[in-house]
Design a protein around this motif. Sequence first.
Motif, PDB file in Angstrom:
ATOM      1  N   ASP A   1       0.832  -1.201   0.000  1.00  0.00           N
ATOM      2  CA  ASP A   1       0.000   0.000   0.000  1.00  0.00           C
ATOM      3  C   ASP A   1       0.871   1.257   0.000  1.00  0.00           C
ATOM      4  O   ASP A   1       1.816   1.383   0.788  1.00  0.00           O
TER       5      ASP A   1
ATOM      6  N   TRP B   1      -3.013   3.208  -3.337  1.00  0.00           N
ATOM      7  CA  TRP B   1      -2.680   2.259  -4.410  1.00  0.00           C
ATOM      8  C   TRP B   1      -1.934   1.077  -3.804  1.00  0.00           C
ATOM      9  O   TRP B   1      -0.982   1.249  -3.049  1.00  0.00           O
TER      10      TRP B   1
ATOM     11  N   VAL C   1      -3.632   3.530 -13.447  1.00  0.00           N
ATOM     12  CA  VAL C   1      -2.314   2.910 -13.483  1.00  0.00           C
ATOM     13  C   VAL C   1      -2.270   1.943 -14.662  1.00  0.00           C
ATOM     14  O   VAL C   1      -3.179   1.110 -14.827  1.00  0.00           O
TER      15      VAL C   1
ATOM     16  N   ILE D   1       1.702   5.873 -14.105  1.00  0.00           N
ATOM     17  CA  ILE D   1       0.558   6.466 -13.413  1.00  0.00           C
ATOM     18  C   ILE D   1       0.156   7.746 -14.154  1.00  0.00           C
ATOM     19  O   ILE D   1       1.012   8.576 -14.484  1.00  0.00           O
TER      20      ILE D   1
END
Length: 596
Positions: A505, A552, A526, A561
């Motif tokens: 994370d 994310w 993404v 991204i």
Amino acid sequence: MQSNSPVPAWAGALVGLVSGAVALGVAQLVAGIVGPTTFPVVAVGDAAVDLTPLPVKDFAIRAFGSNDKAVLLGGVLVVLAALAALLGTLSRHRPAWGYAGFAVIGAIGVTAVLTRPDAAPLDVVPTLVGVAVGAWALRRLLHRGLATSATTTAPQAAEPPAAAPHADASQAAASGPRADASKDAVPAAGDVPLREAGVRDAAARVAPSDGSVASGQAVPGASAQGEAERPAVMRAGGGAPGFDRRRLLTGVAGGVVVAGVGVVLGRQLGGRQAVDAARVGVALPRPAVPAKAVPAGADLRIGGLSPFVTPNRDFYRVDTALVVPQVDPADWTLRIHGMVDRPVELTYADLLKLPLTEADVTLTCVSNEVGGPYVGNARWLGARMADVLRRAGLRADADMLLSTSADGFTCGTPVDVVMDGRDALFAVAMNGEALPVDHGFPVRQVVPGLYGYVSATKWVVDIKVTRFDRDEAYWTPRGWSAKGPIKTQSRIDVPKDGGSLKAGDTTIAGVAWAQHTGVDAVEVRVDGGQWRQARLAEVPGPDTWRQWAIDWAATPGRHTIEVRATDAAGRTQTDRRAAPAPDGATGWHSVTVSVA
């Protein structure tokens, strides 16, 4: 001076460099009296800015950012140094070449000074004085290296020669007092006979190329009058004949001191210290209309994310001023004229007496690339431009405000934008303090929703109310649009492009802006996947940028991204990439990261 000058090439180059430095130092000193923008290096730099093609300017901004002016000035100085060194080298043979070179450089400087928008005849004085002193320094330093560069032994009288035929002179010299005279004429180690006009041929035989003289050899071929003297002797100072390194270097040191003192005093006289002191002494009045309190959730406080308020020291600076104008608030006036019923002129004290408005406004430079750094948010304090303009009585058909800065830069702002009720200000303060000098002290314009090149004039001193079909501002004839509304944009601040992350994370965060409309949504994806809504920070109004963030779950590998924003009018920024010219960049910002 003969072409076979005894001054080495390195010494000539050094003489040229120091003479050029003296010229610039003296010019800086005189410019401190006449005005800092009359310094010829600045004038040449300004001319270079004006003449540089637009693609080159764009490259300079991309490559050097806010350091582009320092790079340009540095480039001008490097070119001048190279020319000065060349002139010094050439002057070893013919000083006239050096003087002519200084004259040509001076002519270029004078031309650059006189082509400035606010040029006056007196503005050429720093260039002319600097060139004259530089040429004098060149002559003086060369003279120190040559005219008295060695010590000379005075000639000594010899006894009159005995009466004898000229053919037997050498034999008589070998056995009489003249033998002693010839022996005395032999130079000691390190001494070199002078080639005086009367004994030039004799000296050529007495002093071979290796500097030696045969033991007991007399000076042949001398006339009866010439034999009454011994040739003068010059002691060389360890270098080539006629060159004295010590005297030259002491002169060079003096020149460096003169140049340094000229620069320091010139800058002090230029007024920076006085203006800084005046700025510190400004007592800012309380706003008649305070800004709304910044909401508690306006700053997400994520490491690496741009703060909601940009500190003054970090606020971007993009303008055409190579030397920041030093405007004393006691001397500042704002003139409003043109298509008005009543021309108006305000002093700084007059402006501070008006009801002042405080507002949070994000400024953006049109040169900003997608994801670029030329955007920042600050709290501004100033008089509403609309209120001041109403004093003058704008005519109904006027549609442009042509503002002029203290250094001659011009900017064209649409009248309807300024008069539509937004917080367009003649700003006097930034983030609670008087404007920094670099950001327009004492007064600048701040207009939400427009790129800076059509709205944010620093050091503003003049407003001409006119029309777009009658007047052009600085950037318009150089290929930029006459009007520059800001386009909706978004930027990823974290993670950085090319960065490395650990799997798991993480947070993606950045800022988005759409002044004077406001940002309504930000989406992130993404590797070309589905767009996901980011959470948005609070904002006090539509004129500031807005922080955003999204979580994310990063997986190992390389990932791209992307981000896009939608403004409050429902317009989503386009994915079509476009360069900043002519009216602002477009496209989605993206970063590529590696996850392990």
